[in-house]
Motif scaffolding. Sequence first.
Motif, mmCIF file in Angstrom:
data_model
loop_
_atom_site.group_PDB
_atom_site.id
_atom_site.type_symbol
_atom_site.label_atom_id
_atom_site.label_comp_id
_atom_site.label_asym_id
_atom_site.label_seq_id
_atom_site.Cartn_x
_atom_site.Cartn_y
_atom_site.Cartn_z
ATOM 1 N N VAL A 74 15.583 109.386 31.507
ATOM 2 C CA VAL A 74 15.438 108.730 30.210
ATOM 3 C C VAL A 74 14.282 109.336 29.418
ATOM 4 C CG1 VAL A 74 14.807 106.544 29.092
ATOM 5 C CG2 VAL A 74 16.490 106.568 30.936
ATOM 6 N N LYS A 75 13.160 109.611 30.093
ATOM 7 C CA LYS A 75 12.001 110.181 29.395
ATOM 8 C C LYS A 75 12.299 111.576 28.867
ATOM 9 C CE LYS A 75 7.014 110.646 29.771
ATOM 10 N NZ LYS A 75 6.828 109.837 28.541
ATOM 11 N N ILE A 76 13.034 112.373 29.658
ATOM 12 C CA ILE A 76 13.383 113.726 29.215
ATOM 13 C C ILE A 76 14.335 113.670 28.021
ATOM 14 C CG2 ILE A 76 14.589 115.837 29.900
ATOM 15 C CD1 ILE A 76 13.501 115.380 32.735
ATOM 16 N N ALA A 77 15.286 112.733 28.075
ATOM 17 C CA ALA A 77 16.300 112.623 27.017
ATOM 18 C C ALA A 77 15.902 111.606 25.947
ATOM 19 C CB ALA A 77 17.641 112.239 27.632
ATOM 20 N N ALA A 78 14.608 111.289 25.830
ATOM 21 C CA ALA A 78 14.162 110.256 24.885
ATOM 22 C C ALA A 78 14.534 110.587 23.448
ATOM 23 C CB ALA A 78 12.653 110.054 24.999
ATOM 24 N N ASP A 79 14.506 111.871 23.078
ATOM 25 C CA ASP A 79 14.834 112.254 21.703
ATOM 26 C C ASP A 79 16.262 111.886 21.332
ATOM 27 O OD1 ASP A 79 12.315 113.260 21.360
ATOM 28 O OD2 ASP A 79 12.864 115.327 21.860
ATOM 29 N N MET A 80 17.164 111.856 22.301
ATOM 30 C CA MET A 80 18.552 111.463 22.034
ATOM 31 C C MET A 80 18.763 109.962 22.223
ATOM 32 S SD MET A 80 20.800 114.538 23.704
ATOM 33 C CE MET A 80 20.157 114.251 25.359
ATOM 34 N N ILE A 81 18.050 109.370 23.174
ATOM 35 C CA ILE A 81 18.273 107.958 23.504
ATOM 36 C C ILE A 81 17.626 107.029 22.486
ATOM 37 C CG2 ILE A 81 17.788 106.184 25.234
ATOM 38 C CD1 ILE A 81 18.039 108.324 27.367
ATOM 39 N N VAL A 82 16.420 107.386 22.009
ATOM 40 C CA VAL A 82 15.675 106.498 21.111
ATOM 41 C C VAL A 82 16.443 106.196 19.824
ATOM 42 C CG1 VAL A 82 13.632 106.387 19.627
ATOM 43 C CG2 VAL A 82 13.384 106.983 22.025
ATOM 44 N N PRO A 83 17.032 107.201 19.112
ATOM 45 C CA PRO A 83 17.800 106.847 17.906
ATOM 46 C C PRO A 83 18.969 105.912 18.188
ATOM 47 C CG PRO A 83 17.335 109.203 17.948
ATOM 48 C CD PRO A 83 16.943 108.662 19.278
ATOM 49 N N PHE A 84 19.632 106.098 19.340
ATOM 50 C CA PHE A 84 20.750 105.220 19.690
ATOM 51 C C PHE A 84 20.265 103.791 19.919
ATOM 52 C CE2 PHE A 84 23.375 103.209 22.961
ATOM 53 C CZ PHE A 84 24.613 103.236 22.335
ATOM 54 N N ILE A 85 19.157 103.638 20.661
ATOM 55 C CA ILE A 85 18.616 102.296 20.922
ATOM 56 C C ILE A 85 18.168 101.637 19.616
ATOM 57 C CG2 ILE A 85 16.735 101.039 22.035
ATOM 58 C CD1 ILE A 85 16.861 103.025 24.315
ATOM 59 N N LEU A 86 17.514 102.422 18.751
ATOM 60 C CA LEU A 86 17.059 101.882 17.466
ATOM 61 C C LEU A 86 18.248 101.450 16.617
ATOM 62 C CD1 LEU A 86 14.589 101.331 15.724
ATOM 63 C CD2 LEU A 86 14.770 103.658 14.838
ATOM 64 N N ALA A 87 19.297 102.274 16.579
ATOM 65 C CA ALA A 87 20.494 101.910 15.815
ATOM 66 C C ALA A 87 21.142 100.650 16.376
ATOM 67 C CB ALA A 87 21.489 103.080 15.832
ATOM 68 N N MET A 88 21.152 100.523 17.700
ATOM 69 C CA MET A 88 21.758 99.352 18.325
ATOM 70 C C MET A 88 21.011 98.077 17.938
ATOM 71 S SD MET A 88 22.542 98.751 22.370
ATOM 72 C CE MET A 88 20.805 98.877 22.813
ATOM 73 N N PHE A 89 19.679 98.112 17.938
ATOM 74 C CA PHE A 89 18.921 96.920 17.590
ATOM 75 C C PHE A 89 19.001 96.624 16.091
ATOM 76 C CE2 PHE A 89 16.766 97.608 21.722
ATOM 77 C CZ PHE A 89 16.949 96.337 22.229
ATOM 78 N N ILE A 90 19.096 97.659 15.246
ATOM 79 C CA ILE A 90 19.302 97.424 13.811
ATOM 80 C C ILE A 90 20.649 96.753 13.581
ATOM 81 C CG2 ILE A 90 19.629 98.551 11.577
ATOM 82 C CD1 ILE A 90 17.582 100.631 12.426
#
Length: 346
Positions: free
Chosen positions: A27-43
């Motif tokens: 997750v830490k290595i792929a944070a650049d891809m995961i973070v936008p998805f998580i942010l979009a999900m919470f929005i």
Amino acid sequence: MAKPIVTLSGLKIVIMLGMLVIIMAGVKIAADMIVPFILAMFIAVILNPLIRRLERLRVPRVLAISLVVVAIVMLMALLLAYLGTSLNELARTLPQYRSSLITPLQAIEPWLQRAGITVSVDELVKYIDPNAAMTLVSSLITQLSNAMTSVFLLLLTVVFMLFEVPQLPLKLQQLMSRPAEGMGAIQRALDSVSQYLVLKTAISLVTGLIVWVMLAALDVRFAFVWGLLAFSLNYIPNIGSVLAAIPPVAQVLVFGGLYDALIVVAGYLAINLVFGNIIEPRIMGRGLGLSTLVVFLSLIFWGWLLGPVGMLLSVPLTIVVKIGLEQSEGGKGIAVLLSDMSKAQR
């Protein structure tokens, strides 16, 4: 016959911890891809109640999503334009800070000498480099102009998520061995996260507006920037409001003096006392089901794992993890450790 040194349960725990470490590393290595998805999900979680309310008013879902997204785009365009102007003005005034810092430092110097601390103001001023701050502000302006593409992709992801919401429960039921229990847990997590995010957004918005009005009434420059900072950092539990107060207080201390800075500090303390200790606990009801220590530790953990977005979403992410742990026999004990038992016993 000698007993085995490593029991089966101990081996299982070691394997689970090893898998957890591997997952976190991924997750830490792929944070650049995961973070936008998580942010979009919470929005999407924040916006979905508004979409459902428009649907109750007989507005088609497609039109409701379009209206909400257009309103968000227009509001963000206005905010970014005003924020860019304010940051440009801030960059132009930064060179004045070095000369303005000399007076308060000279006033503090006798107090430090009485305490046995020998400090030379002339030597200290040499280490204050406004060019570094100007470089930081310039990079922020550049990032704001380059962020439009990322924001556009983020909003597209949110739109597709909102379109997918009506079909999502049926799809999830097909994947579960126990659909009733699984959907109940998912609904409980969505209700908890949605309630937290909607209420926190409303409280943060009111907090940012009050900070803006307070600083503007005190004739503090860049009041809008500091109000927007208060709105953003209010999502960070425990320390967000403190971090938001540091830049305006430092600015007023340099340009206005100690008395004006104390007035600003008193204003921030009053706002945080009213909203943090009175209004927010009453609106949030019985609480989040998380202990205060867990909230603080989750802030550190998610910030380390996902960066600033992880700090902003540390509480809802921990709520989701806690509810997920409650669904398995092995995870119920950990879920109890995360819970706030004092509130549960009331």
